[in-house]
Motif scaffolding. Structure first.
Motif, PDB file in Angstrom:
ATOM      1  N   SER A  88      -9.150  12.988  -3.614  1.00  0.00           N
ATOM      2  CA  SER A  88      -9.160  11.997  -4.680  1.00  0.00           C
ATOM      3  C   SER A  88      -8.505  10.729  -4.149  1.00  0.00           C
ATOM      4  CB  SER A  88      -8.406  12.519  -5.905  1.00  0.00           C
ATOM      5  OG  SER A  88      -7.078  12.839  -5.548  1.00  0.00           O
ATOM      6  N   ALA A  89      -8.640   9.650  -4.866  1.00  0.00           N
ATOM      7  CA  ALA A  89      -8.035   8.387  -4.450  1.00  0.00           C
ATOM      8  C   ALA A  89      -6.520   8.530  -4.435  1.00  0.00           C
ATOM      9  CB  ALA A  89      -8.455   7.268  -5.397  1.00  0.00           C
ATOM     10  N   GLY A  90      -5.881   7.789  -3.562  1.00  0.00           N
ATOM     11  CA  GLY A  90      -4.428   7.847  -3.443  1.00  0.00           C
ATOM     12  C   GLY A  90      -3.721   7.004  -4.489  1.00  0.00           C
ATOM     13  N   PHE A  91      -2.396   7.096  -4.490  1.00  0.00           N
ATOM     14  CA  PHE A  91      -1.596   6.303  -5.421  1.00  0.00           C
ATOM     15  C   PHE A  91      -1.302   4.929  -4.821  1.00  0.00           C
ATOM     16  CE2 PHE A  91       1.366   9.060  -3.061  1.00  0.00           C
ATOM     17  CZ  PHE A  91       2.196   8.107  -2.471  1.00  0.00           C
ATOM     18  N   ASP A  92      -1.022   3.975  -5.688  1.00  0.00           N
ATOM     19  CA  ASP A  92      -0.658   2.624  -5.268  1.00  0.00           C
ATOM     20  C   ASP A  92       0.206   2.007  -6.355  1.00  0.00           C
ATOM     21  OD1 ASP A  92      -0.459   0.094  -4.154  1.00  0.00           O
ATOM     22  OD2 ASP A  92      -2.518  -0.473  -4.642  1.00  0.00           O
ATOM     23  N   SER A  93       1.436   1.674  -6.001  1.00  0.00           N
ATOM     24  CA  SER A  93       2.345   1.063  -6.974  1.00  0.00           C
ATOM     25  C   SER A  93       1.975  -0.373  -7.279  1.00  0.00           C
ATOM     26  CB  SER A  93       3.779   1.087  -6.433  1.00  0.00           C
ATOM     27  OG  SER A  93       3.891   0.223  -5.298  1.00  0.00           O
ATOM     28  N   GLY A  94       1.169  -0.988  -6.436  1.00  0.00           N
ATOM     29  CA  GLY A  94       0.950  -2.423  -6.519  1.00  0.00           C
ATOM     30  C   GLY A  94       2.190  -3.119  -5.958  1.00  0.00           C
ATOM     31  N   LEU A  95       2.083  -4.404  -5.687  1.00  0.00           N
ATOM     32  CA  LEU A  95       3.239  -5.146  -5.186  1.00  0.00           C
ATOM     33  C   LEU A  95       4.252  -5.296  -6.309  1.00  0.00           C
ATOM     34  CD1 LEU A  95       1.399  -7.758  -2.965  1.00  0.00           C
ATOM     35  CD2 LEU A  95       2.768  -5.812  -2.208  1.00  0.00           C
ATOM     36  N   GLN A  96       5.492  -4.886  -6.053  1.00  0.00           N
ATOM     37  CA  GLN A  96       6.524  -4.785  -7.085  1.00  0.00           C
ATOM     38  C   GLN A  96       7.842  -5.386  -6.614  1.00  0.00           C
ATOM     39  OE1 GLN A  96       6.065  -3.237 -10.106  1.00  0.00           O
ATOM     40  NE2 GLN A  96       3.985  -2.653  -9.613  1.00  0.00           N
ATOM     41  N   SER A  97       8.668  -5.745  -7.569  1.00  0.00           N
ATOM     42  CA  SER A  97      10.078  -6.030  -7.290  1.00  0.00           C
ATOM     43  C   SER A  97      10.867  -5.656  -8.531  1.00  0.00           C
ATOM     44  CB  SER A  97      10.307  -7.501  -6.929  1.00  0.00           C
ATOM     45  OG  SER A  97      10.021  -8.334  -8.018  1.00  0.00           O
ATOM     46  N   ALA A  98      12.093  -5.203  -8.310  1.00  0.00           N
ATOM     47  CA  ALA A  98      13.011  -4.847  -9.397  1.00  0.00           C
ATOM     48  C   ALA A  98      12.415  -3.796 -10.339  1.00  0.00           C
ATOM     49  CB  ALA A  98      13.449  -6.081 -10.171  1.00  0.00           C
ATOM     50  N   LYS A  99      11.690  -2.823  -9.788  1.00  0.00           N
ATOM     51  CA  LYS A  99      11.081  -1.755 -10.585  1.00  0.00           C
ATOM     52  C   LYS A  99      11.193  -0.442  -9.824  1.00  0.00           C
ATOM     53  CE  LYS A  99       7.833  -4.634 -13.008  1.00  0.00           C
ATOM     54  NZ  LYS A  99       6.491  -4.844 -13.480  1.00  0.00           N
ATOM     55  N   THR A 100      10.736   0.629 -10.470  1.00  0.00           N
ATOM     56  CA  THR A 100      10.639   1.923  -9.813  1.00  0.00           C
ATOM     57  C   THR A 100       9.206   2.440  -9.949  1.00  0.00           C
ATOM     58  OG1 THR A 100      11.284   3.149 -11.805  1.00  0.00           O
ATOM     59  CG2 THR A 100      13.053   2.537 -10.264  1.00  0.00           C
ATOM     60  N   PHE A 101       8.857   3.366  -9.059  1.00  0.00           N
ATOM     61  CA  PHE A 101       7.541   4.005  -9.081  1.00  0.00           C
ATOM     62  C   PHE A 101       7.768   5.457  -8.698  1.00  0.00           C
ATOM     63  CE2 PHE A 101       3.585   5.323  -6.927  1.00  0.00           C
ATOM     64  CZ  PHE A 101       2.647   4.989  -7.898  1.00  0.00           C
ATOM     65  N   THR A 102       7.252   6.393  -9.492  1.00  0.00           N
ATOM     66  CA  THR A 102       7.522   7.820  -9.277  1.00  0.00           C
ATOM     67  C   THR A 102       6.238   8.603  -9.079  1.00  0.00           C
ATOM     68  OG1 THR A 102       9.528   7.670 -10.621  1.00  0.00           O
ATOM     69  CG2 THR A 102       8.623   9.871 -10.279  1.00  0.00           C
ATOM     70  N   ILE A 103       6.270   9.508  -8.101  1.00  0.00           N
ATOM     71  CA  ILE A 103       5.190  10.479  -7.915  1.00  0.00           C
ATOM     72  C   ILE A 103       5.808  11.873  -8.032  1.00  0.00           C
ATOM     73  CG2 ILE A 103       3.831   8.959  -6.430  1.00  0.00           C
ATOM     74  CD1 ILE A 103       4.739  10.728  -4.034  1.00  0.00           C
ATOM     75  N   THR A 104       4.996  12.866  -8.343  1.00  0.00           N
ATOM     76  CA  THR A 104       5.441  14.259  -8.401  1.00  0.00           C
ATOM     77  C   THR A 104       4.668  15.042  -7.353  1.00  0.00           C
ATOM     78  OG1 THR A 104       5.912  14.080 -10.760  1.00  0.00           O
ATOM     79  CG2 THR A 104       5.668  16.306  -9.861  1.00  0.00           C
ATOM     80  N   ILE A 105       5.380  15.810  -6.536  1.00  0.00           N
ATOM     81  CA  ILE A 105       4.743  16.632  -5.507  1.00  0.00           C
ATOM     82  C   ILE A 105       4.045  17.801  -6.190  1.00  0.00           C
ATOM     83  CG2 ILE A 105       5.118  18.020  -3.426  1.00  0.00           C
ATOM     84  CD1 ILE A 105       5.679  14.938  -3.173  1.00  0.00           C
ATOM     85  N   VAL A 106       2.736  17.914  -5.973  1.00  0.00           N
ATOM     86  CA  VAL A 106       1.963  18.983  -6.607  1.00  0.00           C
ATOM     87  C   VAL A 106       1.414  19.989  -5.600  1.00  0.00           C
ATOM     88  CG1 VAL A 106       1.373  17.633  -8.650  1.00  0.00           C
ATOM     89  CG2 VAL A 106      -0.145  17.576  -6.661  1.00  0.00           C
ATOM     90  N   PHE A 162      -3.314  10.134   7.605  1.00  0.00           N
ATOM     91  CA  PHE A 162      -2.896  10.195   8.998  1.00  0.00           C
ATOM     92  C   PHE A 162      -3.870   9.411   9.885  1.00  0.00           C
ATOM     93  CE2 PHE A 162      -3.035  12.257  13.189  1.00  0.00           C
ATOM     94  CZ  PHE A 162      -1.718  12.068  13.581  1.00  0.00           C
ATOM     95  N   ALA A 163      -5.160   9.520   9.579  1.00  0.00           N
ATOM     96  CA  ALA A 163      -6.191   8.857  10.385  1.00  0.00           C
ATOM     97  C   ALA A 163      -6.164   7.342  10.232  1.00  0.00           C
ATOM     98  CB  ALA A 163      -7.567   9.390  10.007  1.00  0.00           C
ATOM     99  N   ALA A 164      -5.730   6.839   9.078  1.00  0.00           N
ATOM    100  CA  ALA A 164      -5.694   5.394   8.817  1.00  0.00           C
ATOM    101  C   ALA A 164      -4.408   5.067   8.055  1.00  0.00           C
ATOM    102  CB  ALA A 164      -6.924   4.981   8.016  1.00  0.00           C
ATOM    103  N   PRO A 165      -3.268   5.052   8.750  1.00  0.00           N
ATOM    104  CA  PRO A 165      -1.972   4.952   8.083  1.00  0.00           C
ATOM    105  C   PRO A 165      -1.688   3.642   7.360  1.00  0.00           C
ATOM    106  CG  PRO A 165      -1.699   4.874  10.457  1.00  0.00           C
ATOM    107  CD  PRO A 165      -3.131   5.193  10.196  1.00  0.00           C
ATOM    108  N   CYS A 166      -2.452   2.587   7.565  1.00  0.00           N
ATOM    109  CA  CYS A 166      -2.226   1.315   6.865  1.00  0.00           C
ATOM    110  C   CYS A 166      -3.409   0.933   5.989  1.00  0.00           C
ATOM    111  CB  CYS A 166      -1.945   0.201   7.868  1.00  0.00           C
ATOM    112  SG  CYS A 166      -0.327   0.332   8.608  1.00  0.00           S
ATOM    113  N   THR A 167      -4.164   1.919   5.556  1.00  0.00           N
ATOM    114  CA  THR A 167      -5.337   1.692   4.726  1.00  0.00           C
ATOM    115  C   THR A 167      -5.225   2.554   3.478  1.00  0.00           C
ATOM    116  OG1 THR A 167      -6.656   1.317   6.720  1.00  0.00           O
ATOM    117  CG2 THR A 167      -7.865   1.784   4.686  1.00  0.00           C
ATOM    118  N   TYR A 168      -5.470   1.950   2.310  1.00  0.00           N
ATOM    119  CA  TYR A 168      -5.423   2.693   1.052  1.00  0.00           C
ATOM    120  C   TYR A 168      -6.322   3.921   1.132  1.00  0.00           C
ATOM    121  CZ  TYR A 168      -6.262   3.827  -3.836  1.00  0.00           C
ATOM    122  OH  TYR A 168      -6.387   4.487  -5.030  1.00  0.00           O
ATOM    123  N   LEU A 169      -5.860   5.048   0.616  1.00  0.00           N
ATOM    124  CA  LEU A 169      -6.616   6.298   0.617  1.00  0.00           C
ATOM    125  C   LEU A 169      -7.654   6.260  -0.502  1.00  0.00           C
ATOM    126  CD1 LEU A 169      -6.949   9.161   1.815  1.00  0.00           C
ATOM    127  CD2 LEU A 169      -5.321   9.939   0.091  1.00  0.00           C
TER     128      LEU A 169
END
Length: 139
Positions: A102-120, A88-95
């Protein structure tokens, strides 16, 4: 940088996502048809990245409980996109990792793929953005 944020919070969790403001001016060419994410199922939410060839997530507001899988669907439009966790404090900066997160997730730059996270932990907000720095003049 194109701003996008997602909040997954409280019981049930609330999520909100948005890219920056696309240019509303009309163009002379029709956008390519881009396949969209399938319908949601129990325990699974699907999110279109760059929905209808715009810099938006779709849906941009939804709820998700613990154990829900969120799958981001990346189109193949010639411009890669990401889903990158921020705060929230830095909405355009990697966590980055800190003493209380802990460090945040990052799909990396992608096309024609999927990326899944699970709410814990649906009591803590999750913010994310697209780290794509290039905005074509046609968007």
């Amino acid at each position: 940088m194109f701003l996008a944020s997602l909040v997954v919070s409280l019981l049930p969790a609330l999520a909100v996502a948005q890219y920056g403001n696309p240019d509303p001016s009309p163009t002379s060419t029709s956008p390519a048809v881009v396949p969209s994410a399938p319908a949601d199922t129990d325990g699974h939410r699907n999110v279109d990245v760059a929905f209808q060839n715009q810099f938006v997530f779709h849906p941009n507001n939804f709820t998700a409980l613990n154990g829900t899988q969120i799958t981001f669907w990346f189109p193949n439009t010639g411009l890669d996109h990401s889903v990158t966790q921020s705060s929230f404090a830095a909405p355009c900066t990697y966590l980055a990792a800190s003493s209380n997160t802990s460090a945040g997730f990052d799909s990396g730059l992608q096309s024609a793929k999927t990326f899944t996270i699970t709410i814990v932990d649906d009591t803590k907000p999750i913010w994310f953005h697209c780290k794509q720095a290039f905005k074509p003049s046609s968007l």
